[in-house]
Design a protein around this motif. Sequence first.
Motif, PDB file in Angstrom:
ATOM      1  N   ASP A 298       2.303   1.659  -3.437  1.00  0.00           N
ATOM      2  CA  ASP A 298       1.287   2.166  -4.370  1.00  0.00           C
ATOM      3  C   ASP A 298       1.069   3.666  -4.203  1.00  0.00           C
ATOM      4  O   ASP A 298       0.897   4.392  -5.192  1.00  0.00           O
ATOM      5  CB  ASP A 298      -0.037   1.424  -4.151  1.00  0.00           C
ATOM      6  CG  ASP A 298       0.035  -0.013  -4.612  1.00  0.00           C
ATOM      7  OD1 ASP A 298       0.909  -0.320  -5.446  1.00  0.00           O
ATOM      8  OD2 ASP A 298      -0.775  -0.832  -4.135  1.00  0.00           O
TER       9      ASP A 298
ATOM     10  N   HIS B  89      -3.935   3.276 -12.135  1.00  0.00           N
ATOM     11  CA  HIS B  89      -3.206   2.902 -10.929  1.00  0.00           C
ATOM     12  C   HIS B  89      -4.028   3.214  -9.673  1.00  0.00           C
ATOM     13  O   HIS B  89      -4.069   2.419  -8.726  1.00  0.00           O
ATOM     14  CB  HIS B  89      -1.866   3.652 -10.886  1.00  0.00           C
ATOM     15  CG  HIS B  89      -0.969   3.207  -9.770  1.00  0.00           C
ATOM     16  ND1 HIS B  89      -1.052   3.737  -8.493  1.00  0.00           N
ATOM     17  CD2 HIS B  89       0.018   2.275  -9.725  1.00  0.00           C
ATOM     18  CE1 HIS B  89      -0.166   3.168  -7.726  1.00  0.00           C
ATOM     19  NE2 HIS B  89       0.512   2.277  -8.438  1.00  0.00           N
TER      20      HIS B  89
ATOM     21  N   ARG C 261      -5.459   0.409  -7.001  1.00  0.00           N
ATOM     22  CA  ARG C 261      -5.152   0.525  -5.570  1.00  0.00           C
ATOM     23  C   ARG C 261      -6.428   0.498  -4.728  1.00  0.00           C
ATOM     24  O   ARG C 261      -6.513  -0.192  -3.698  1.00  0.00           O
ATOM     25  CB  ARG C 261      -4.389   1.824  -5.306  1.00  0.00           C
ATOM     26  CG  ARG C 261      -4.046   2.039  -3.835  1.00  0.00           C
ATOM     27  CD  ARG C 261      -3.289   3.339  -3.652  1.00  0.00           C
ATOM     28  NE  ARG C 261      -4.085   4.499  -4.040  1.00  0.00           N
ATOM     29  CZ  ARG C 261      -4.999   5.081  -3.238  1.00  0.00           C
ATOM     30  NH1 ARG C 261      -5.224   4.597  -2.027  1.00  0.00           N
ATOM     31  NH2 ARG C 261      -5.654   6.131  -3.652  1.00  0.00           N
TER      32      ARG C 261
ATOM     33  N   GLU D 214       1.711   6.362  -7.006  1.00  0.00           N
ATOM     34  CA  GLU D 214       0.619   7.261  -7.386  1.00  0.00           C
ATOM     35  C   GLU D 214       1.037   8.720  -7.266  1.00  0.00           C
ATOM     36  O   GLU D 214       0.672   9.557  -8.104  1.00  0.00           O
ATOM     37  CB  GLU D 214      -0.590   6.980  -6.493  1.00  0.00           C
ATOM     38  CG  GLU D 214      -1.838   7.741  -6.887  1.00  0.00           C
ATOM     39  CD  GLU D 214      -3.034   7.344  -6.047  1.00  0.00           C
ATOM     40  OE1 GLU D 214      -3.991   8.133  -5.981  1.00  0.00           O
ATOM     41  OE2 GLU D 214      -3.010   6.244  -5.453  1.00  0.00           O
TER      42      GLU D 214
ATOM     43  N   LYS E 103       0.828  -1.203   0.000  1.00  0.00           N
ATOM     44  CA  LYS E 103       0.000   0.000   0.000  1.00  0.00           C
ATOM     45  C   LYS E 103       0.865   1.257   0.000  1.00  0.00           C
ATOM     46  O   LYS E 103       0.569   2.233  -0.716  1.00  0.00           O
ATOM     47  CB  LYS E 103      -0.918  -0.023   1.220  1.00  0.00           C
ATOM     48  CG  LYS E 103      -1.867   1.157   1.300  1.00  0.00           C
ATOM     49  CD  LYS E 103      -2.746   1.054   2.544  1.00  0.00           C
ATOM     50  CE  LYS E 103      -3.672   2.260   2.646  1.00  0.00           C
ATOM     51  NZ  LYS E 103      -4.520   2.179   3.871  1.00  0.00           N
TER      52      LYS E 103
END
Length: 802
Positions: free
Chosen positions: A240, A391, A395, A244, A237
């Motif tokens: 990600d 993306h 997520r 991002e 996480k």
Amino acid sequence: MTANNYHCKTLSNSGLVCDTQGCWYELLSPTQVLTENVQNLENSIKEKKKKKKCKGNRKLQHFKRKCRSNGMNEELITKLIENRNTDYNSIKSTDNTKNNKDMKNKKNQSKKRKRFQLLNEDKPNVIKSLSQLSISQPLRKETKNEDKLASNSNNNNKSEDIVKMTKTNDYDLTEKFLNILVNQTQHKVDQCTTELLSQSLSCPKTLFLSHVESRLVEFVCLHHIDLIRKINYQVNKFKDLIRETQLFETLSSYSLTNEQKQAVDCLINIRQNQLETFEEMTMLEARIVWKSLSRSIDDLGKLILIDETLLNCMPTNNNISFKDETHQQYRKKIREYKRQVLMKNFEDYETSIEGNEYLYQEELLKFEYELSKDIEPVNNLMNCLHYYLNHQTDRLIREIHYKEAIFRIKLNHPHYHSSSSSPLKIDSVSVYPEAIIETSENLFTDEEIKFLSCADVIKVFFIQRKKKQEKTEIELSAIMSKIAVDLNHRHAIPLKALEIKHFCTDLETIFNERYTSTLSYLDIYRIRKDIKFIHSIKRKLRKTDSIIRVTDKSGIFHIGSTVDYDEKIEKYQAKTNAYIQLSSDPLMNTFYKVVSLLNNLRIKQQITQWQHTKMMPDKNKIQLAYLYFIPKPHKTGTPLRPIVSGMNAPTTKISRMLDRLIRPLFDQYVKQTTIIDGVHLIRQLDKYVSLGLLKSTTHLCTFDITDLYTILPQEESIAILKQFLIRFNQTHVRGMSINAIESLGRIVLTENVFIYGNKYYRQVKGGAMGSPFTLTLANIFMWHWEQKLVEKQKASNELYGR
């Protein structure tokens, strides 16, 4: 001991005393009591002139508000109040002799003191004392464990009864009372002893250190795996979010106007709204799977009210059965309504997701079109925007799935089910299939009904060591055959490759470890509990002369009285006249007829040798078929469907052979008017609509044939079968002639003999439901009689299917 005595003395000197129940009270001197009584008399004289309005029983009003907040209806509240009143009256009657002096003193007290004492009267474990005259004594809260209060009251009543019996001179009555009391106590002791023994059997007699260590290691490993999973999720996480952020910085490097930035924000908001709807739908699916629907779904049953006036419109002798049927229909309506609400919720979720997707694509195309006017090379910017949005979407979807996994664990936890259960759900109607009980009395408890409604009831059994090995080999061979064929088809791996053999040995080792490993304590406890339920249900069924069957369509349990089943069977036999009773066992006579027919057909070369071998019955294994009935609760009145179970009957192999030869021909030549399933019907209707044939005047009609299998004329059905084969030029079907098919089909129909209720029967109309050949013959019979209707429908370009 000395410290405790010193503590008690200190408190008693300060004016506080503890009773046997652990409650502290303040002692008042006689002068304080007298002065306070005088003040109470003066206050009562003053208050007589100016009375306050009575607001009713505040405790009762508080109890009603509490019940309404929990979602109870008025009927349940009144029942609870009546139970409370009966308990209160029984306790009050036993204490009247002891509280006569206190009742005289109550008249000299103020209204506020009276209300305080009335509140204490409802609590049987509170002892009246002088401390109740003191304002310093606080109101006692209601205890949550009502069972303890009931047991205490029962024990107090028993002790009072014993005291009364000691004062009597009737020795016979006293002896009888003591014998009953001893027997009751011994019965309770025996129940507790058996329960302790049953629990002790599931526990290990000796606890070895190695066993404890292995269990601890397994426990630590499981938690270690769970911790690693959580850490990996947090790390991914975090990665990600970093990725991002990088994509957002790359997107921000492009010079965009305020309108274009607003368009990008609009795309992000649309995708977030779509994913929020997807998350709600996912959580609802999890609730449905784990059978933990919200209370709002249970409250939907209040919207459908049963018409009580219908319950008294029938005669008295049929009133009970009519009430039961009306109640079943009422519960069915509630269940269907709840299912419709759930389906409507899913439709709304899907419509919202599709609408957001359409709006998202529309806004994206609009943004790309507006961007092409200002900037010539838009590919880099659009690719960057696509990367960023995709993306972010991936997520959020991963987060939703992680939340779903956590939510499933929460739903599966026993504490969640115990905390979510309430008195409202006891009498609520579930949306899940549940056992149908149509008896005149309440046989089973709520736990037993829940056990019967579960789909895994039949799977509760112990497997012996040899059967475990056989089951392991069967499952292993089935899995390996599928895997080997799939690997050969996809990757051209030989069926006897070394990799497949090594995989097979590893899989067999896992299977053996799984089947030979000892069960955990929880599994043993669950199995013993299920077996206890099974024995209890069997005992109650035998005691009340009830019968249990699996229903026709839904596959759930149906429980009804044997008398009701017998009446329906008699009506069915009188209506169809399909069965005649025989005087003796027809098994061997049927066997010799089948053997003689097969030998004659083989001599005449009308069947092949392998067909003769496949259809020849084994004299050592043949058994007479038996008849049983299964209920059809989806129809009014719950009619019964007759099923002839003839797995080892003399004509079973012939029936399978004929179905194997003729059914492919029927599927081939009549596929234009055959509807396989619901998906096939939808495709046919879609094709009908695409041709522009669906109009406002089009009628959709359905029909059902009652008792088709028992109304088939036997000779006429065989003649129609012969016409069917001749029409499609099938003089021989895989080496079997038409005359042989006609003879074999006739013996399958005419020699349908079975046993029912220790009596022998023969079916003289139609065929046996349960025989493979009967289904194909019924389809061909209906194909013959529907030809005229099919021709009319084709002439007008209409749709017909069966």
